[in-house]
Design a protein around this motif. Sequence first.
Motif, PDB file in Angstrom:
ATOM      1  N   ASP A 159       0.822  -1.225   0.000  1.00  0.00           N
ATOM      2  CA  ASP A 159       0.000   0.000   0.000  1.00  0.00           C
ATOM      3  C   ASP A 159       0.853   1.271   0.000  1.00  0.00           C
ATOM      4  N   PHE A 160       2.074   1.174  -0.460  1.00  0.00           N
ATOM      5  CA  PHE A 160       3.000   2.298  -0.724  1.00  0.00           C
ATOM      6  C   PHE A 160       3.447   3.062   0.521  1.00  0.00           C
ATOM      7  N   ARG A 161       2.494   3.430   1.391  1.00  0.00           N
ATOM      8  CA  ARG A 161       2.803   4.159   2.620  1.00  0.00           C
ATOM      9  C   ARG A 161       3.634   5.415   2.396  1.00  0.00           C
TER      10      ARG A 161
ATOM     11  N   GLY B  34       1.521  -6.068  -5.502  1.00  0.00           N
ATOM     12  CA  GLY B  34       0.154  -6.527  -5.218  1.00  0.00           C
ATOM     13  C   GLY B  34      -0.941  -5.643  -5.783  1.00  0.00           C
ATOM     14  N   ASN B  35      -0.662  -4.339  -5.880  1.00  0.00           N
ATOM     15  CA  ASN B  35      -1.694  -3.410  -6.353  1.00  0.00           C
ATOM     16  C   ASN B  35      -1.420  -2.903  -7.763  1.00  0.00           C
TER      17      ASN B  35
ATOM     18  N   ILE C 212       2.572   8.681  10.945  1.00  0.00           N
ATOM     19  CA  ILE C 212       3.538   8.624  12.042  1.00  0.00           C
ATOM     20  C   ILE C 212       4.269   7.285  12.027  1.00  0.00           C
ATOM     21  N   SER C 213       3.514   6.197  11.747  1.00  0.00           N
ATOM     22  CA  SER C 213       4.182   4.892  11.752  1.00  0.00           C
ATOM     23  C   SER C 213       5.127   4.776  10.555  1.00  0.00           C
ATOM     24  N   VAL C 214       4.765   5.393   9.415  1.00  0.00           N
ATOM     25  CA  VAL C 214       5.672   5.379   8.260  1.00  0.00           C
ATOM     26  C   VAL C 214       6.965   6.115   8.600  1.00  0.00           C
ATOM     27  N   MET C 215       6.807   7.271   9.261  1.00  0.00           N
ATOM     28  CA  MET C 215       8.000   8.037   9.634  1.00  0.00           C
ATOM     29  C   MET C 215       8.930   7.202  10.504  1.00  0.00           C
ATOM     30  N   GLN C 216       8.310   6.427  11.396  1.00  0.00           N
ATOM     31  CA  GLN C 216       9.147   5.587  12.263  1.00  0.00           C
ATOM     32  C   GLN C 216       9.839   4.493  11.476  1.00  0.00           C
ATOM     33  N   LEU C 217       9.117   3.931  10.483  1.00  0.00           N
ATOM     34  CA  LEU C 217       9.714   2.862   9.677  1.00  0.00           C
ATOM     35  C   LEU C 217      10.884   3.380   8.861  1.00  0.00           C
ATOM     36  N   VAL C 218      10.821   4.651   8.469  1.00  0.00           N
ATOM     37  CA  VAL C 218      11.905   5.226   7.689  1.00  0.00           C
ATOM     38  C   VAL C 218      13.109   5.514   8.588  1.00  0.00           C
ATOM     39  N   GLY C 219      12.885   5.440   9.905  1.00  0.00           N
ATOM     40  CA  GLY C 219      14.000   5.598  10.828  1.00  0.00           C
ATOM     41  C   GLY C 219      14.093   6.960  11.471  1.00  0.00           C
TER      42      GLY C 219
ATOM     43  N   LEU D 227      -0.581  10.685  -8.271  1.00  0.00           N
ATOM     44  CA  LEU D 227       0.215   9.663  -8.957  1.00  0.00           C
ATOM     45  C   LEU D 227      -0.579   8.369  -9.140  1.00  0.00           C
ATOM     46  N   SER D 228      -0.213   7.590 -10.158  1.00  0.00           N
ATOM     47  CA  SER D 228      -0.814   6.262 -10.338  1.00  0.00           C
ATOM     48  C   SER D 228      -0.163   5.284  -9.370  1.00  0.00           C
ATOM     49  N   GLY D 229      -0.738   4.092  -9.273  1.00  0.00           N
ATOM     50  CA  GLY D 229      -0.197   3.085  -8.365  1.00  0.00           C
ATOM     51  C   GLY D 229       1.264   2.773  -8.656  1.00  0.00           C
ATOM     52  N   GLY D 230       1.573   2.581  -9.941  1.00  0.00           N
ATOM     53  CA  GLY D 230       2.951   2.253 -10.324  1.00  0.00           C
ATOM     54  C   GLY D 230       3.910   3.377  -9.953  1.00  0.00           C
ATOM     55  N   GLU D 231       3.436   4.620 -10.156  1.00  0.00           N
ATOM     56  CA  GLU D 231       4.295   5.775  -9.833  1.00  0.00           C
ATOM     57  C   GLU D 231       4.515   5.886  -8.324  1.00  0.00           C
ATOM     58  N   LYS D 232       3.441   5.638  -7.554  1.00  0.00           N
ATOM     59  CA  LYS D 232       3.589   5.693  -6.094  1.00  0.00           C
ATOM     60  C   LYS D 232       4.629   4.667  -5.633  1.00  0.00           C
ATOM     61  N   GLN D 233       4.563   3.464  -6.248  1.00  0.00           N
ATOM     62  CA  GLN D 233       5.488   2.433  -5.815  1.00  0.00           C
ATOM     63  C   GLN D 233       6.927   2.807  -6.183  1.00  0.00           C
ATOM     64  N   ARG D 234       7.094   3.505  -7.294  1.00  0.00           N
ATOM     65  CA  ARG D 234       8.448   3.968  -7.650  1.00  0.00           C
ATOM     66  C   ARG D 234       8.957   4.973  -6.626  1.00  0.00           C
ATOM     67  N   VAL D 235       8.055   5.848  -6.180  1.00  0.00           N
ATOM     68  CA  VAL D 235       8.461   6.816  -5.145  1.00  0.00           C
ATOM     69  C   VAL D 235       8.873   6.065  -3.884  1.00  0.00           C
TER      70      VAL D 235
END
Lengths: 227, 312
Positions: free
Chosen positions: A88-90, A167-168, B219-226, A139-147
Amino acid sequence: MPIVFDNVSKKYNNDYVALDKVSFIVNPNEFVSIVGPSGAGKTTLLKMLLAEEKPTEGKILLHDIDIHTLSGEDMNFVRRKIGAVFQDFRLLPNKNVYENIAFAMEAAGRPDEEIESDVPHVLELVDLGSKIWNFPSELSGGEKQRVAIARAIVNQPDIIIADEPTGNLDPVNTYDIVQIFKKINDLGTTVVLTTHNKGVIDSIGRRVITMQDGKIIRDDPTGKYIL
Amino acid sequence: MEKQAFKTKFKRIFKAGFFNFWRSGFVSLASILVMVITLSVIGSVIFVSAVLNITMNELRDKVDINVYFVTNAAESDILALQKKIQALPEVNNVEYTSRDQALANFKLKHENEQTVLQALEELGDNPLGASLNIKAKQPSQYEGIANFLNEDNILSSDGTKIIDSINFFENRTAIEKLSRIIDSAESLGLIICLALALVSIVITFNTIRLTIYVSREEISVMQLVGASKNYIKGPFVVTGVIVGLLSGIITMIIFFPISYWLGNLTQNFFIGFNIFDYYLSNFFEIILVVVGSGVAIGAVSSFLAVRKYLKL
C-alpha cells in the motif's frame, strides 16, 4: 550483512501461531523471494525484520546483533540501513514526491546539499524525474510504488525488504518494478521480497522460500513458484 | 558542527510543521475555530472577573450606615464621636454632615416642590439633625459598628442621649442579604467561568488529538523510515503552536468590536465600568494570557497526542 532468523516463532493471543520455529539465513547481495498463501506468515516475517513486531521466541540477527534487544535510538539507526517497500505504498500524503524522499534523508540527518543532489538522482533511477513536485494523490499506483522504492534506496541501505510490492499493480508496472529491484540487487543490495505473483517469481529466477502455516516448506536456490 | 546540525534539524522541524499546517487547510481551520472558542472563553473569564470585582466593590461601597443625631446635639460631641468611630478597626471612612449642610441638601433635593419648601419656611427653625455616614471595610462588619453605636456610652458630655436613630436597624435585612449575595456571586461567577474554560480546553485537546489521529499511519511510516521520536513529534508541536498563535490573535481581534459594543451597553448596567476601556488599558496582559494559553494548549495537546501513536 547476513540476516539470520534463528528458530523464530510468533504467537498471537497465545494460541494462534503465525510463525513456527522458522530458521534461515540470507547472505549479503542475495535476492530472496518469499512465497506462500495468505496467512502463511510472510508479512509477519518482514515486520520482525523491521522490529514492528517482536518474536515470541527465537532471535533475528543483523551483523550478529539481535535487533530486538536494541534501544529505540539504535533501532532507528538500523531502520535507516533497511529500505522498506509495501503493497500500500505508505507515502506521506501531505508531502510531495521530493519531500517524501527527502524525509528519509532528513531523518538520517543528512545535510541539505546532499538531499538536493541525491533526490533527483534517485528519482531518475526509478524513472520518475518528471513528477518530482507532485503529491501522492496525483500519482498512479505504479508511480507511487516507484516513489516508495526511491525512498527506500535513497539512504543506500544494505537491505531492501518489499512486502507484496506488486500486489496493487497492473502487469506492465509489475514487470517494471521487478526490473528496478533486480537493478538494485545488481548494484549490491540484499533484496527480500514477498509475493503471490507467479510471474514475478519466474521472471526473477533466484532463491525462493515457500511458506505455509507459519513454516518453511521449501527453500530452492533457483526456484520456481510451486504450491 | 554539532550546532550546525541542531540548526538544520530545527529549521526542518519548523518548516515541516508549517507545511503540515498549511497543507491540511480544512483541518487546520477547524482546529483554529475550536481553539478560538476556547480562548474566547478564557478571555471572557478575565473580563467577567474584572466586571465582578469592580461591580462588587462599587456595591460594597454603596452599603453604609447613617447615624442621625438629635437636633440639639452639640457639634463638639458629634465630632468627638466621629473620631471614636474612625478609630474602630472595621471602619473605612466616616463623613460628617452638619445641620446646615443637611438643610441645604434637603432644599436642593426638593427645589421643585414648592409645598415642601413652604412647609419648611413655616417651621422657621431647621428641623434636621446632623448625621454621620459610616462606611465599613466589609459589609459584614456593619452589625458590629451598629452595636457599638447602640451602646449607652454614646452620650453627650452632660449625659443626655444625642443619637436620634441609626438606619442600619431599618436596612439591616437588606444589607445582610446584599453582603451574602455579593460574596456568593463572586465565587459562583468564578467557578462557572473556570468550569467553562476547563470544558473548552478539553474539547480543544480532543480536536487536536483527532487531527493527529488522522495522521497516525503517517507517524508509523516516519518511524519505519528511521526518524527519531523527537523528529516526528517536533513538526506536530510546531503545528499546534501555529494554531494556538493564530487563534490567540484572531480572538484578540474579535474581542475588539465585541468589547466596544458591550462597553457602552455595560457602562450603564455595571456602575461606571466600561469593558472596552478595560480591554484597551489591560491589552498587554490580556493578549499575553490569551495567546499564551493558545500556544500552551496547542503545543501540549499535540505533544501528548503524537506520543500516543509512536508505538515502535
